[in-house]
Design a protein around this motif. Structure first.
Motif, PDB file in Angstrom:
ATOM      1  N   ASP A  60      41.445 -58.848-111.574  1.00 47.27           N
ATOM      2  CA  ASP A  60      40.867 -60.193-111.666  1.00 47.27           C
ATOM      3  C   ASP A  60      40.981 -60.928-110.331  1.00 47.27           C
ATOM      4  O   ASP A  60      40.131 -61.745-109.993  1.00 47.27           O
ATOM      5  CB  ASP A  60      41.564 -61.010-112.763  1.00 47.27           C
ATOM      6  N   LEU A  61      42.050 -60.655-109.592  1.00 49.89           N
ATOM      7  CA  LEU A  61      42.222 -61.206-108.248  1.00 49.89           C
ATOM      8  C   LEU A  61      41.994 -60.068-107.252  1.00 49.89           C
ATOM      9  O   LEU A  61      42.671 -59.049-107.293  1.00 49.89           O
ATOM     10  CB  LEU A  61      43.625 -61.797-108.074  1.00 49.89           C
ATOM     11  N   LYS A  62      41.010 -60.251-106.396  1.00 49.75           N
ATOM     12  CA  LYS A  62      40.579 -59.197-105.462  1.00 49.75           C
ATOM     13  C   LYS A  62      41.296 -59.294-104.124  1.00 49.75           C
ATOM     14  O   LYS A  62      41.441 -60.397-103.575  1.00 49.75           O
ATOM     15  CB  LYS A  62      39.066 -59.298-105.207  1.00 49.75           C
ATOM     16  N   PRO A  63      41.719 -58.132-103.573  1.00 49.48           N
ATOM     17  CA  PRO A  63      42.368 -58.143-102.266  1.00 49.48           C
ATOM     18  C   PRO A  63      41.409 -58.610-101.169  1.00 49.48           C
ATOM     19  O   PRO A  63      40.220 -58.299-101.195  1.00 49.48           O
ATOM     20  CB  PRO A  63      42.787 -56.690-102.051  1.00 49.48           C
ATOM     21  N   GLY A  64      41.943 -59.396-100.246  1.00 46.94           N
ATOM     22  CA  GLY A  64      41.137 -59.892 -99.140  1.00 46.94           C
ATOM     23  C   GLY A  64      40.394 -61.171 -99.462  1.00 46.94           C
ATOM     24  O   GLY A  64      40.056 -61.941 -98.571  1.00 46.94           O
ATOM     25  N   PHE A  65      40.139 -61.411-100.726  1.00 48.32           N
ATOM     26  CA  PHE A  65      39.435 -62.629-101.138  1.00 48.32           C
ATOM     27  C   PHE A  65      40.393 -63.586-101.843  1.00 48.32           C
ATOM     28  O   PHE A  65      40.528 -64.734-101.444  1.00 48.32           O
ATOM     29  CB  PHE A  65      38.250 -62.276-102.042  1.00 48.32           C
ATOM     30  N   HIS A  66      41.043 -63.103-102.896  1.00 43.69           N
ATOM     31  CA  HIS A  66      41.991 -63.919-103.648  1.00 43.69           C
ATOM     32  C   HIS A  66      43.418 -63.812-103.115  1.00 43.69           C
ATOM     33  O   HIS A  66      44.185 -64.749-103.222  1.00 43.69           O
ATOM     34  CB  HIS A  66      42.008 -63.515-105.129  1.00 43.69           C
ATOM     35  N   TRP A  67      43.751 -62.643-102.607  1.00 44.26           N
ATOM     36  CA  TRP A  67      45.113 -62.430-102.107  1.00 44.26           C
ATOM     37  C   TRP A  67      45.105 -61.466-100.930  1.00 44.26           C
ATOM     38  O   TRP A  67      44.142 -60.746-100.716  1.00 44.26           O
ATOM     39  CB  TRP A  67      46.028 -61.900-103.212  1.00 44.26           C
ATOM     40  N   ARG A  68      46.182 -61.496-100.173  1.00 38.31           N
ATOM     41  CA  ARG A  68      46.347 -60.569 -99.057  1.00 38.31           C
ATOM     42  C   ARG A  68      47.837 -60.287 -98.870  1.00 38.31           C
ATOM     43  O   ARG A  68      48.687 -61.072 -99.258  1.00 38.31           O
ATOM     44  CB  ARG A  68      45.742 -61.114 -97.769  1.00 38.31           C
ATOM     45  N   SER A  69      48.115 -59.153 -98.279  1.00 37.89           N
ATOM     46  CA  SER A  69      49.491 -58.762 -97.995  1.00 37.89           C
ATOM     47  C   SER A  69      49.888 -59.255 -96.614  1.00 37.89           C
ATOM     48  O   SER A  69      49.053 -59.353 -95.720  1.00 37.89           O
ATOM     49  CB  SER A  69      49.637 -57.246 -98.027  1.00 37.89           C
ATOM     50  N   SER A  70      51.167 -59.523 -96.470  1.00 34.98           N
ATOM     51  CA  SER A  70      51.694 -59.898 -95.170  1.00 34.98           C
ATOM     52  C   SER A  70      51.505 -58.739 -94.203  1.00 34.98           C
ATOM     53  O   SER A  70      51.635 -57.580 -94.579  1.00 34.98           O
ATOM     54  CB  SER A  70      53.183 -60.229 -95.300  1.00 34.98           C
ATOM     55  N   ASN A  71      51.218 -59.051 -92.956  1.00 36.11           N
ATOM     56  CA  ASN A  71      51.097 -57.998 -91.955  1.00 36.11           C
ATOM     57  C   ASN A  71      52.352 -57.909 -91.097  1.00 36.11           C
ATOM     58  O   ASN A  71      52.331 -57.347 -90.016  1.00 36.11           O
ATOM     59  CB  ASN A  71      49.844 -58.191 -91.100  1.00 36.11           C
ATOM     60  N   ASP A  72      53.445 -58.450 -91.593  1.00 39.88           N
ATOM     61  CA  ASP A  72      54.734 -58.379 -90.914  1.00 39.88           C
ATOM     62  C   ASP A  72      55.198 -56.927 -90.896  1.00 39.88           C
ATOM     63  O   ASP A  72      55.421 -56.340 -91.957  1.00 39.88           O
ATOM     64  CB  ASP A  72      55.745 -59.268 -91.634  1.00 39.88           C
ATOM     65  N   PRO A  73      55.354 -56.318 -89.721  1.00 41.67           N
ATOM     66  CA  PRO A  73      55.733 -54.906 -89.659  1.00 41.67           C
ATOM     67  C   PRO A  73      57.089 -54.615 -90.282  1.00 41.67           C
ATOM     68  O   PRO A  73      57.357 -53.485 -90.680  1.00 41.67           O
ATOM     69  CB  PRO A  73      55.722 -54.583 -88.162  1.00 41.67           C
ATOM     70  N   LYS A  74      57.940 -55.598 -90.415  1.00 46.57           N
ATOM     71  CA  LYS A  74      59.251 -55.402 -91.039  1.00 46.57           C
ATOM     72  C   LYS A  74      59.121 -55.173 -92.538  1.00 46.57           C
ATOM     73  O   LYS A  74      60.010 -54.621 -93.161  1.00 46.57           O
ATOM     74  CB  LYS A  74      60.159 -56.600 -90.783  1.00 46.57           C
TER      75      LYS A  74
END
Length: 80
Positions: free
Chosen positions: A32-46
């Motif tokens: 129901d929530l689409k990646p890149g549009f509704h949510w995204r992941s942190s790009n923190d390499p840690k």
């Protein structure tokens, strides 16, 4: 007033949207929530690749949640 492009952490989003963090995760898993549009992941390499923090676009997520609340009889059971 909340800015339309505002991205909030999972905890902040759950407080703003008045739903559990688990409910947001369920909406992601169901698609129901689409990646890149509704949510995204942190790009923190840690944090990569294991369980990165998730950020939500508040306004578009709010639209989906309001739609589900008004059109899905099982919403009350899921959100409770």
């Amino acid at each position: 007033m909340i800015e339309k492009s505002l991205w909030l952490s999972e905890k902040e989003a759950s407080e703003f949207l008045r739903v559990d963090e688990q409910y947001l995760e369920l909406l992601r898993e169901k698609g129901d929530l689409k990646p890149g549009f509704h949510w995204r992941s942190s790009n923190d390499p840690k944090q990569l690749p294991w369980k990165p923090k998730v950020f939500y676009s508040i306004m578009v997520c709010q639209e989906v949640i309001e739609y589900l609340q008004s059109n899905d009889a099982s919403y009350d059971q899921i959100a409770a």
